[in-house]
Enzyme design. Structure first.
Site, PDB file in Angstrom:
ATOM      1  N   GLU A 135      42.451  46.255  42.422  1.00 56.25           N
ATOM      2  CA  GLU A 135      43.106  46.119  41.106  1.00 56.25           C
ATOM      3  C   GLU A 135      42.441  47.031  40.064  1.00 56.25           C
ATOM      4  OE1 GLU A 135      43.741  42.086  39.590  1.00 56.25           O
ATOM      5  OE2 GLU A 135      43.548  42.869  37.562  1.00 56.25           O
ATOM      6  N   THR A 173      42.191  40.639  36.578  1.00 55.38           N
ATOM      7  CA  THR A 173      42.839  39.331  36.370  1.00 55.38           C
ATOM      8  C   THR A 173      42.150  38.166  37.086  1.00 55.38           C
ATOM      9  OG1 THR A 173      44.305  39.755  38.251  1.00 55.38           O
ATOM     10  CG2 THR A 173      45.133  40.353  36.066  1.00 55.38           C
ATOM     11  N   SER A 232      38.896  38.243  45.682  1.00 56.72           N
ATOM     12  CA  SER A 232      38.003  38.084  44.531  1.00 56.72           C
ATOM     13  C   SER A 232      38.125  36.684  43.927  1.00 56.72           C
ATOM     14  CB  SER A 232      38.356  39.148  43.489  1.00 56.72           C
ATOM     15  OG  SER A 232      37.763  38.857  42.261  1.00 56.72           O
TER      16      SER A 232
HETATM   17  O1  0CH Z   1      41.583  37.819  44.021  1.00 61.20           O
HETATM   18  P1  0CH Z   1      41.955  39.182  44.438  1.00 61.20           P
HETATM   19  O2  0CH Z   1      42.280  40.068  43.288  1.00 61.20           O
HETATM   20  O3  0CH Z   1      40.964  39.837  45.349  1.00 61.20           O
HETATM   21  O4  0CH Z   1      43.341  39.128  45.242  1.00 61.20           O
HETATM   22  P2  0CH Z   1      44.065  38.083  46.159  1.00 61.20           P
HETATM   23  O5  0CH Z   1      43.139  37.226  46.919  1.00 61.20           O
HETATM   24  O6  0CH Z   1      45.057  38.888  46.939  1.00 61.20           O
HETATM   25  O7  0CH Z   1      44.844  37.123  45.148  1.00 61.20           O
HETATM   26  C1  0CH Z   1      45.976  37.507  44.471  1.00 61.20           C
HETATM   27  C2  0CH Z   1      45.695  38.294  43.250  1.00 61.20           C
HETATM   28  C3  0CH Z   1      46.468  39.568  43.257  1.00 61.20           C
HETATM   29  C4  0CH Z   1      46.307  40.413  42.006  1.00 61.20           C
HETATM   30  O8  0CH Z   1      45.951  39.729  40.866  1.00 61.20           O
HETATM   31 FE1  SF4 Z   2      49.283  37.535  39.264  1.00 61.66          FE
HETATM   32 FE2  SF4 Z   2      47.226  36.026  38.573  1.00 61.66          FE
HETATM   33 FE3  SF4 Z   2      48.339  35.737  40.923  1.00 61.66          FE
HETATM   34 FE4  SF4 Z   2      46.962  37.922  40.385  1.00 61.66          FE
HETATM   35  S1  SF4 Z   2      46.141  35.861  40.545  1.00 61.66           S
HETATM   36  S2  SF4 Z   2      48.897  37.796  41.472  1.00 61.66           S
HETATM   37  S3  SF4 Z   2      47.446  38.220  38.218  1.00 61.66           S
HETATM   38  S4  SF4 Z   2      49.313  35.343  38.941  1.00 61.66           S
END
Ligand code: 0CH
Ligand code: SF4
Length: 329
Positions: A135, A173, A232
């Site tokens: 991101e 985020t 993350s």
């Molecule tokens: O927590 P991160 O950003 O590593 O991503 P994830 O586990 O794919 O969760 C969804 C968040 C995607 C972008 O905000």
């Molecule tokens: Fe969107 Fe928040 Fe989900 Fe990331 S964690 S995909 S920013 S709603």
């Protein structure tokens, strides 16, 4: 014969909300719909969300995950992951004549737009985030000449700006809210005129999952967080649990990774999951615990979530066209 001991009361505290956020739900459905609509293969640049099980399940349905658009055969369909991409990635895709579907979460896009706007106004943008995270790479790409990454409070001492009266902070985020506020505090000491983003960059889902785990932390001897190691927001939940007073906390992809020894002397187990984690994996953890006497499950509710995002526009357009063609037949 072992010594008779009184049975320890055993209970589970289950965090709410947990698991899928609106951006993940949308991104995963987008891959499924694209496979139905266009057939296999649909290429996806980067893991659509950072979850092993989700990626493996979509691979079985015909999705092909790649790290760069250069790996996608010319003329194919490529989807961008929920984490977002830099503008150069859109340009590369256009050069390769790829049909793109952008599954970037609208709340990530919001941060991209903030970056573009502050760069246009010639601010120095201090982007709080984890170095190398997808991101952060995408957001930085919106204004590489104006953005400096700040990876936590310790990194503040390295930050330099052109004009301390024109500085703004933005963030990834999925960060820890508390650690980010610490970083902002340190930045404000160094740059008293630092301005804040127009609205929270750490999204509602990240915040709510942290609030819920904080509520259970002090009562839990162990908190099991379901999520992948590269997620993350899931990793942050372990830190928040420990920070809130949990006796111990571990991140697991699924129940098979739980170790029996973690339950030694444990009477209350907290359970939660990251924003990229399907509920079926949490069900597996609850079943594993139930087999070991942790049958009593109490919900710890921190917030109500009802936000839903519509599918990426390119996909909506093609689904609409298909529906219109079918009704004309
Ligand atoms: O927590 P991160 O950003 O590593 O991503 P994830 O586990 O794919 O969760 C969804 C968040 C995607 C972008 O905000
Ligand atoms: Fe969107 Fe928040 Fe989900 Fe990331 S964690 S995909 S920013 S709603």
């Amino acid at each position: 014969m072992g010594r008779m001991t009184a049975p320890t009361p055993r209970r589970v505290l289950l965090a709410a909300p947990r698991g899928y956020c609106a951006g993940v739900d949308r991104a995963v459905i987008a891959v499924e719909k694209a496979l139905e609509q266009y057939g296999s293969p649909v290429y996806v640049r980067h893991e659509i969300v950072h979850n092993k099980y989700v990626v493996q399940t979509l691979e079985k349905k015909g999705a092909i995950f790649v790290e760069e658009t250069a790996e996608v055969p010319e003329g194919s369909i490529v989807m961008f992951s929920a984490h977002g991409v830099a503008p150069t990635v859109h340009e590369e895709a256009a050069e390769r004549k790829l049909a793109t579907i952008d599954a970037t979460c609208p709340l990530v896009t919001k941060v991209h737009k903030e970056a573009v706007r502050f760069a246009q106004d010639d601010f120095d943008i201090l982007l709080i985030g984890h170095e190398g995270h997808e991101e952060v790479i995408g957001t930085s790409g919106e204004a590489p000449d104006h953005i400096t990454l700040v990876d936590g409070p310790e990194d503040v001492r390295n930050v330099e700006v052109r004009d301390p009266s024109r500085v703004v902070w933005l963030s990834q985020t999925t960060l820890s809210v508390d650690e980010t506020m610490e970083t902002v505090g340190a930045l404000k000491e160094k740059f008293p005129l630092l301005i804040s983003p127009p609205s929270d960059d750490i999204c509602y889902a990240t915040q709510n999952r942290q609030i819920a785990v904080k509520q259970m932390g002090a009562d839990a001897d162990l908190v099991i967080v379901v999520g992948s190691k590269n997620s993350s927001n899931s990793v942050r939940l372990v830190e928040v649990a420990l920070g809130a007073g949990a006796g111990d906390s571990h991140l697991v992809d699924s129940a098979d990774e739980i170790e029996e020894a973690w339950l030694d002397g444990v009477s209350t187990v907290g359970v939660t999951s990251g924003a990229s984690v399907p509920e079926v994996l949490v069900d597996g953890v609850l079943a594993w615990l139930s087999e070991r006497g942790f049958e009593d499950v109490e919900i710890v509710k921190a917030a109500e979530e009802s936000i839903v995002f519509s599918l990426p526009k390119e996909l909506r357009r093609d689904l609409r066209a298909e529906a219109a063609a079918l009704s004309a037949e």
